[in-house]
Design an enzyme around this catalytic site. Structure first.
Site, PDB file in Angstrom:
ATOM      1  N   HIS A   1      37.208  45.711  34.672  1.00 31.40           N
ATOM      2  CA  HIS A   1      38.431  45.320  35.376  1.00 31.40           C
ATOM      3  C   HIS A   1      39.653  45.381  34.448  1.00 31.40           C
ATOM      4  O   HIS A   1      40.684  44.803  34.757  1.00 31.40           O
ATOM      5  CB  HIS A   1      38.307  43.900  35.915  1.00 31.40           C
ATOM      6  CG  HIS A   1      37.101  43.670  36.761  1.00 31.40           C
ATOM      7  ND1 HIS A   1      36.855  44.392  37.893  1.00 31.40           N
ATOM      8  CD2 HIS A   1      36.065  42.808  36.634  1.00 31.40           C
ATOM      9  CE1 HIS A   1      35.716  43.983  38.447  1.00 31.40           C
ATOM     10  NE2 HIS A   1      35.218  43.024  37.685  1.00 31.40           N
TER      11      HIS A   1
ATOM     12  N   HIS B   1      34.958  45.917  42.626  1.00 30.73           N
ATOM     13  CA  HIS B   1      33.701  46.384  42.019  1.00 30.73           C
ATOM     14  C   HIS B   1      33.269  47.711  42.597  1.00 30.73           C
ATOM     15  O   HIS B   1      32.099  48.082  42.517  1.00 30.73           O
ATOM     16  CB  HIS B   1      32.597  45.342  42.207  1.00 30.73           C
ATOM     17  CG  HIS B   1      32.917  44.033  41.582  1.00 30.73           C
ATOM     18  ND1 HIS B   1      33.654  43.071  42.243  1.00 30.73           N
ATOM     19  CD2 HIS B   1      32.658  43.541  40.350  1.00 30.73           C
ATOM     20  CE1 HIS B   1      33.812  42.032  41.439  1.00 30.73           C
ATOM     21  NE2 HIS B   1      33.223  42.288  40.298  1.00 30.73           N
TER      22      HIS B   1
END
Ligand SMILES: Nc1ncnc2c1ncn2[C@@H]1O[C@H](COP(=O)(O)OP(=O)(O)O)[C@@H](O)[C@H]1O
Ligand SMILES: Nc1ncnc2c1ncn2[C@@H]1O[C@H](COP(=O)(O)OP(=O)(O)O)[C@@H](O)[C@H]1O
Ligand SMILES: [Mg+2]
Ligand SMILES: [Mg+2]
Ligand SMILES: [Mg+2]
Ligand SMILES: [Mg+2]
Lengths: 214, 329, 329, 214
Positions: B56, B215
């Site tokens: 991330h 994700h």
């Protein structure tokens, strides 16, 4: 399962312990791609990677593990899983093994085993704030716990088959925990990856015990 | 799969190493440790610790530094860090005033941070970030997931911690912030988890996934690709439906790219979002535009809106010096 | 092609508008004008003006602000701005101390900036950026093209202009900087020019293009995809071959993503490049890592090395406040 | 080309001017995709986009343009191209037209036209710091200038064909200017996009003149 009249099972031999550890680890490794594929459908596509990272860490300690008593093995395996898997699967499987370890010394017969198993399942529910029917690992563990608690005589083969049926039964469920829950109704129609892992481990244990303990 | 990497299993460690090399003035990565911490700790302040799966970037490691996080624990790609790792990070930055954990609301993150908290015995609280508005409430009782709004929570709590706010007051601020921060995202592609070599899912050239997380997982619905203005209107209206009406109407807007979205598109989205937000009667007084809370090489973006009041706005403006966010110093 | 856009022909204008909206404290875009300028001009300082085709964001518009550019003219995607546009930008920011143009060395840019210069009658000089080392010298007599090193030239000249340096001294500094700044890039994919809808070229899954520019154009050679360490060694050795040996050995390193390269990979490359640069005997004392000089949604990166001395290092460290680069204020 | 005895050509009719403007613009628009495809092979894949942006700006002004005298049209067309195309093509084609405009009033016969055309080519070489043989627009313009200067009587058809042959002849060249030069030897074997544009415009002009001026 065979019954003993003494206070607890005599501990398993180091050879059987090794076989159990090896076979569980091998089984997960062999199915890692399948587990990841299942997780791609309803999650973030890493369950196989996570589980195989966990079992590789266990494999690396096999020699030390087989020297320990079974409760200590369970405790250590739980710790290894927690410290190496991360994600949802780490705490879930780790907590299960660590909880089994707590009272394993008192395992005497199917009834006491059932209680130990049930405590394991409950600890997983508590850890995950989850319950049966939410399309998780628990949907394999909870029915097996029920079977054990029912007191009906149970063969290893029947236990194995029940694990498979329970995993299969997660397909029509709508996920309410874990990443699959983000999909809402789109999670319906897919096998839960964690449930499949639980099934694979149970079956691996049963197959070794069936071969080695007769 | 094409990535600038060596072995997939080394990505997280090597990338953290690179981050520390290029920001050695502010960051420390202990070799072998899987967390990043501030080089200079603020003695007597509450320690702010976050973390989560890797992939991330710059979240969370890029937000470690003065006025934001004290430490970030980075797990494997998309995999929450483990409890031992979190405990090590807490112990490395705790200086006596207690620790505040910022946790994105995922089962994995919650469980691992919970286990870590159970293993620590000093003052410790946690803020659960639940800004995503795309998940239908039915069926899930554990609340929405945490996505790009995490950046805003970390920045503002970090500023308050830096000013010496005590743990209790930070908790109240954090909970207020979470209630006032909502996000929604759209993906034009999935992403490729390096160990897998193929994308998590495929989308046709004329499709997009609405209501995605960070994700590379599937979203809520797959719809026909639309233009920027229409996407902005949709995201903004979904976000605003979940925000309590504010008095001033002042808002902070985060236009967040998912990792492979060029800035030219994010800037363009800023214009579209600005129109939609103003149309709804809000006044966007602060903007942040960029790839900040990403999903590896996913293309797409999310819109986050935080309702502002004078206190929160001042904390947003307060100096921050991290590798990914820097102003005022 | 999937992009967050409305009509392809409006991308440049709408994206500039979005940039100005989200940075209205420092930037102004005149409606219809195709340039961005600083909100507050530094009276009496040399005006620093750059520009080029769009699609390289944040270059150049993202580098307009205190301590860097006074104005940036943005052409259509990958198309130099037109002379009238450049003249308008110059006139908007020129305050009497003359103008310095920073021009990337492309035939189109050079011709359009030349035509603009011929149309202006106040003091005006230009610096031609030629940092790319991948073009073989044979056949081309107009020198190397300008790529990511442009950022470094703009930052350092911008700092000096902000300090009040006169035009002549800036020219000398600029030429020295260009001589001490070299880059080389590798692409893992091409990019899609929005009006075209398909990528400029295709690469197999196991191939990369070495020696690429920043327009998604083919590079010098197509080779098998290699790992990050090997790529870093290759880029660094090519760059160092073209740099004059420096006394101190201090270097500024820019690891630049081409627009679709996730930060996790760029941070990892920073580690690989650091090793290669140190192995060659240089001391990397400053780092910049990110997607700064891009080619729309191209994946890949370039490595730029600038040899530092105390003067250039201090100018690099000087305060800058633009939308894409900010420190010290 | 037909000769006149008076000091200069009588100016073309508004109808012919319109036809010339329209046909050049249409031709470029029709070939925009081809031009972009050529530029994808050796450049940045935008030449067709650039040229059609230019001719669309011209088209929008057709009504005003046809009211002007030819030199003013050439001047204005050059300006429009410079102000709308950008890139390499804008200054190149724009400079060519603006230079033609300068002395066009003196066009009397093939010889004077040849000189005007040559001045145009030279201005492009100066603007682009380029010369023939470098795989650019100039490799079409320069040979045509040579043909005109040779003084040999020249039909519009022959002029047209020479333009095509010249464009074709850029294929084996290695580019030394423009983005194609970045490719080194990899630029060999591709038609230069700018050369193709020049060819298309010349042919469009010739075909209108052939039809309208006999
Ligand atoms: N709250 C929970 N309780 C029980 N099991 C859970 C819970 N959340 C997730 N799981 C199990 O974990 C599995 C996913 O594991 P994994 O993919 O390794 O982790 P992550 O979701 O963090 O990527 C799911 O398939 C599910 O069976
Ligand atoms: N220096 C130059 N002199 C003459 N013609 C040039 C020069 N540079 C480029 N060209 C011409 O311009 C064409 C490319 O135009 P275009 O693609 O529109 O611009 P850009 O290269 O800026 O993208 C080339 O095919 C070539 O014919
Ligand atoms: Mg998973
Ligand atoms: Mg995961
Ligand atoms: Mg171009
Ligand atoms: Mg081109």
């Amino acid at each position: 399962m065979s019954q003993h009249s003494d206070a607890s099972f005599p501990d398993l031999s180091a050879a059987i312990k090794r076989r159990l550890i090896e076979h569980v680890c091998e089984t997960i490794e062999e199915h890692a791609e399948e587990l990841t594929r299942l997780d791609k459908a309803v999650g973030d596509g890493d369950h196989g990677i996570n589980m195989s990272r966990g079992v590789r860490a266990i494999s690396a300690e096999t020699e030390q593990l087989v020297q320990l008593e079974t409760p200590r093995i369970l405790q250590r395996v739980g710790m290894i899983l927690v410290m190496n898997i991360g994600g949802a699967a780490g705490p879930i499987f780790g907590t299960f093994f660590m909880t089994l370890a707590k009272d394993f010394r008192t395992a005497r017969d199917q009834a006491s085993l059932a209680q130990i198993f049930e405590a394991g399942v409950e600890s997983v529910c508590a850890r995950g704030k989850s319950r049966p029917g939410q399309k998780t690992v628990i949907d394999v563990l909870a029915p097996l716990s029920g079977l054990l608690l029912s007191g009906k005589p149970l063969s290893l083969a029947a236990f194995s088959e029940a694990a498979s049926a329970a995993a299969e039964a997660t397909i029509p469920l709508q996920a309410q925990r874990g990443r699959a829950s983000f999909l809402g109704a789109r999670s319906i129609g897919h096998l839960d990856p964690g449930a499949r892992s639980a099934e694979l481990m149970i079956k691996a244990v049963c197959s070794v015990l069936a071969k080695e303990c007769k | 799969m094409k990535k600038l990497i060596n072995r997939p299993e080394d990505i997280v460690a090597e990338s953290l190493e690179g981050l520390a090399i290029s920001h050695s003035d502010i960051l420390v990565v202990q070799p072998g440790a899987r967390f990043v911490r501030r080089r200079t700790l603020g003695r007597g302040k509450v320690a702010l610790v976050s973390g989560g799966g890797s992939g991330h970037d710059p979240l969370h490691a890029g937000f470690v530094g003065k006025g934001m996080l004290d430490a970030a624990c980075m797990g494997e790609i998309f995999t929450s860090p483990t409890p031992d790792q979190i405990v090590a990070a807490i112990n490395a930055v705790e200086t006596g005033a207690g620790t505040l954990l910022v946790v994105k609301n995922y089962d994995g993150d919650v469980m691992n941070f919970d286990m870590a908290a159970e293993m620590c015995d000093h003052a410790l609280r946690s803020i659960l970030v639940t800004d995503d508005v795309s998940i239908p409430i039915d069926g899930r009782s554990t609340g929405a997931r945490g996505v790009a709004g995490t950046l805003i929570v970390e920045k503002i709590l970090g500023a308050a911690a830096e000013m010496g706010w005590p743990l209790d007051r930070l908790m109240i601020l954090g909970e207020r912030l979470v209630a006032q921060t909502k996000s929604m995202g759209v993906a034009l592609t999935s992403c490729t988890v390096p160990a897998n070599r193929t994308p998590t899912f495929e989308l046709n050239d004329d499709e997009m996934e609405l209501g995605v997380g960070i994700h590379g997982e599937r979203g809520q619905t797959r719809v026909k690709l639309d233009n920027a203005d229409a996407i902005a209107r949709h995201l903004v209206s979904k976000v605003l439906q979940c925000l309590p009406v504010s008095e001033s109407g002042d808002a902070l807007i985060l236009i967040n790219g998912f990792g492979a979205t060029p800035l030219i598109e994010l800037n363009l989205m800023a214009r579209s979002v600005d129109q939609a937000v103003r149309h709804a009667g809000l006044r966007p007084v602060r903007y942040l535009v960029g790839n900040y809370v990403t999903a590896l090489d996913m293309a797409g973006c999310s819109v986050t809106i935080t309702l502002l009041d004078a206190e929160i706005e001042a904390l947003w403006d307060a100096p921050v010096h991290t590798s990914a966010l820097r102003w005022g110093c």
